[in-house]
Design a protein around this motif. Structure first.
Motif, PDB file in Angstrom:
ATOM      1  N   UNK A 127       0.911  -1.177  -0.126  1.00  0.00           N
ATOM      2  CA  UNK A 127       0.002   0.063  -0.160  1.00  0.00           C
ATOM      3  C   UNK A 127       1.023   1.144  -0.004  1.00  0.00           C
ATOM      4  N   UNK A 128       1.891   1.222   0.608  1.00  0.00           N
ATOM      5  CA  UNK A 128       2.948   2.348   0.779  1.00  0.00           C
ATOM      6  C   UNK A 128       3.555   2.475  -0.450  1.00  0.00           C
ATOM      7  N   UNK A 129       3.795   1.335  -0.966  1.00  0.00           N
ATOM      8  CA  UNK A 129       4.671   1.458  -2.400  1.00  0.00           C
ATOM      9  C   UNK A 129       3.814   2.124  -3.554  1.00  0.00           C
ATOM     10  N   UNK A 130       2.403   1.740  -3.570  1.00  0.00           N
ATOM     11  CA  UNK A 130       1.470   1.996  -4.542  1.00  0.00           C
ATOM     12  C   UNK A 130       1.138   3.686  -4.155  1.00  0.00           C
ATOM     13  N   UNK A 131       1.504   4.175  -3.183  1.00  0.00           N
ATOM     14  CA  UNK A 131       1.382   5.748  -2.951  1.00  0.00           C
ATOM     15  C   UNK A 131       0.069   6.015  -2.195  1.00  0.00           C
ATOM     16  N   UNK A 132      -0.652   5.109  -1.545  1.00  0.00           N
ATOM     17  CA  UNK A 132      -1.712   5.593  -0.773  1.00  0.00           C
ATOM     18  C   UNK A 132      -1.036   6.570   0.050  1.00  0.00           C
ATOM     19  N   UNK A 133      -2.075   7.493   0.397  1.00  0.00           N
ATOM     20  CA  UNK A 133      -1.610   8.821   1.124  1.00  0.00           C
ATOM     21  C   UNK A 133      -1.419   8.318   2.589  1.00  0.00           C
ATOM     22  N   UNK A 134      -2.346   7.823   3.306  1.00  0.00           N
ATOM     23  CA  UNK A 134      -2.316   7.538   4.716  1.00  0.00           C
ATOM     24  C   UNK A 134      -2.625   6.037   4.931  1.00  0.00           C
ATOM     25  N   UNK A 135      -1.791   5.382   5.550  1.00  0.00           N
ATOM     26  CA  UNK A 135      -1.940   3.910   5.836  1.00  0.00           C
ATOM     27  C   UNK A 135      -1.797   3.853   7.237  1.00  0.00           C
ATOM     28  N   UNK A 136      -3.015   3.246   8.031  1.00  0.00           N
ATOM     29  CA  UNK A 136      -3.109   3.003   9.497  1.00  0.00           C
ATOM     30  C   UNK A 136      -2.957   1.667   9.788  1.00  0.00           C
TER      31      UNK A 136
END
Length: 178
Positions: A127-136
């Motif tokens: 999810x981070x690598x795909x550029x999602x803005x905020x991952x909790x």
């Protein structure tokens, strides 16, 4: 939270609660925390996506239709909720997840589920690598099993420390407001 947020529940399936190799660490509290997140998300009309690990090989405990493959009754999807089936540790790999999130203009993910060091870790990093803005990552709403090397509580603690501040923001389930 923004309407551009989705709750992502990873592999909260019966097999996790009936594993012959041992009990899921803190399973009752983790399941209560996940159920609480689901209730809050439903009450606020937040997008909910259930990830369901599926193994197409014959005889697998995760073959479609088996009791062990089904999503746990305490968090069973409503007909209006999205279910994405996956066959690898990464919920995005060769699935419809990324496309569905893009269609819904989802930019923020709240992530909970199983198994800490496998599907949960891989999905958070992707999810981070795909550029999602905020991952909790909900730090008290994921779990795993003891291994020969580490106890499950140490695995969870380690992954919270490794993922938090790098790939995800860590929050407790009580802190999550949709």
């Amino acid at each position: 939270m923004s309407k551009k947020t989705a709750l992502l529940l990873v592999d909260v399936q019966n097999i996790m609660f009936s594993y012959e190799g041992g009990a899921l660490w803190n399973e009752h509290q983790v399941l209560r925390n996940i159920s609480s997140l689901l209730t809050k998300a439903r009450q606020s009309s937040t997008t909910i996506i259930h990830i369901q690990h599926t193994d197409p090989s014959s005889g697998s405990m995760l073959s479609e239709g088996k009791f062990t493959w089904e999503i746990h009754r305490d968090v069973r999807p409503l007909p209006t909720e999205i279910v994405v089936r996956k066959s690898s540790w990464d919920a995005f790999y060769q699935t419809t997840l990324h496309n569905k999130l893009q269609e819904l203009e989802i930019r923020n993910l709240v992530i909970a589920g199983m198994q800490t060091e496998f599907c949960l870790d891989t999905t958070c990093r992707r999810a981070y690598s795909l550029g999602y803005k905020e991952n909790i990552l909900v730090k008290d709403a994921h779990s795993t099993f003891d291994t020969d090397v580490l106890s499950a509580d140490k695995i969870v603690e380690h992954h919270n420390n490794i993922l938090g501040g790098r790939f995800v923001t860590l929050k407790e389930s009580r802190e999550i407001m949709f």
